[in-house]
Enzyme design. Structure first.
Site, PDB file in Angstrom:
ATOM      1  CB  SER A   1      -4.982  -5.077  -0.315  1.00  0.00           C
ATOM      2  OG  SER A   1      -3.860  -4.996  -1.167  1.00  0.00           O
TER       3      SER A   1
ATOM      4  CE1 TYR B   1      -2.578  -7.987   3.810  1.00  0.00           C
ATOM      5  CE2 TYR B   1      -2.474  -7.239   1.527  1.00  0.00           C
ATOM      6  CZ  TYR B   1      -2.673  -6.968   2.870  1.00  0.00           C
ATOM      7  OH  TYR B   1      -2.976  -5.697   3.268  1.00  0.00           O
TER       8      TYR B   1
END
Length: 268
Positions: free
Chosen positions: A160, A173
């Site tokens: 990400s 996350y």
């Protein structure tokens, strides 16, 4: 005098001469679906996994077959490490029945989910769920499948943009994705003697059903992200799927141990 290379074991030699097979986890929707179909369009056969919605997985299989590829769908919950040995057996069966092979060429660790919230409000359950799928699952699924991954193969794991820039509410996350990026560098070194490359593709904000469709469905959020992105918009699944397929294409086998961000220049 140069020595001839074997494209099956030399990552600089490009794609193997025989048919290629990619395993894409979470290949029934979003970035996984796009990656699978872009690979199919490039002549790669597919095994894709799904945790739920088998009808979506079978629809991807049908689209790949319409492109002239051989494809199979297998159920897998990447958060359940205890299921991995049985999955490896199912994968062996699929390889034998579909291709008369006992190895595959490309592993795309894509399956995942989002769980957001401020640090002060993050629960142990949410944190453990992210670790189980995005770190523990990736680590041990990759470990389980290494004997089935051909020498000269490639591994791509989705990460990400949040490991580079901060999006408040996604600390857990982002943390597990950062750990996966470190793990990938270790993979590159330890698997280098087998000619296997390992890289991460770090996606920016993508309009999909990820995180409950936050980017896809919120026009104000899209506009805010687009204003902070060099190319002026949020990403689409095909933007990321195309990059994954390119990284598994000819001429990119010498790239390994890298974090490749595909974000349109978000928050530069």
């Amino acid at each position: 005098m140069s020595t001839p290379t074997d494209s099956r074991t030399d990552p600089a030699a490009g794609a193997p001469s025989r048919g290629r097979i990619a395993l894409v986890t979470g290949g029934n929707r979003g970035i996984g679906r796009s990656s699978a179909l872009r690979l199919a369009a490039d002549g790669v056969d597919l095994i894709l996994t799904y945790r739920s919605h088998p009808e979506e997985a079978e629809a991807v299989v049908a689209e790949a077959e319409a492109l002239g590829r051989t494809a199979r769908a297998l159920r897998l919950d990447t958060g359940r490490v205890e299921d991995f040995p049985a999955f490896a057996d199912a994968l062996r069966d699929a390889l034998k029945q579909g291709w008369d092979r006992d190895t595959f060429d490309y592993l795309v660790n894509n399956a995942g989910h989002a769980a957001g919230g401020p640090i002060a409000a993050t629960t142990v359950e949410d944190f453990d769920g992210l670790v189980n799928v995005h770190l523990r699952g990736v680590y041990f699924l990759t470990q389980t499948l290494l004997p089935l991954l051909t020498d000269g193969g490639r591994i791509v794991t989705l990460s990400s943009g949040l490991t580079r820039f901060v999006g408040p509410g996604f600390s857990a996350y982002a943390a597990v994705k950062g750990a996966v990026e470190v793990f990938t560098r270790y993979l590159a070194v330890e698997l280098g003697p087998r000619g296997i490359s390992a890289n991460t593709v770090a996606a920016g904000a993508v309009a999909s059903d990820f995180a409950g469709g936050l980017v896809r469905d919120d026009a104000e959020f899209q506009a805010r992200i687009g204003a902070a992105t060099a190319l002026g918009r949020v990403g689409l699944p095909d933007d990321i799927g195309g990059a994954v397929a390119a990284l598994l294409g000819e001429g990119t086998g010498w790239i390994t141990g890298q974090r490749i961000e595909v974000s349109g220049g978000q928050q530069l």
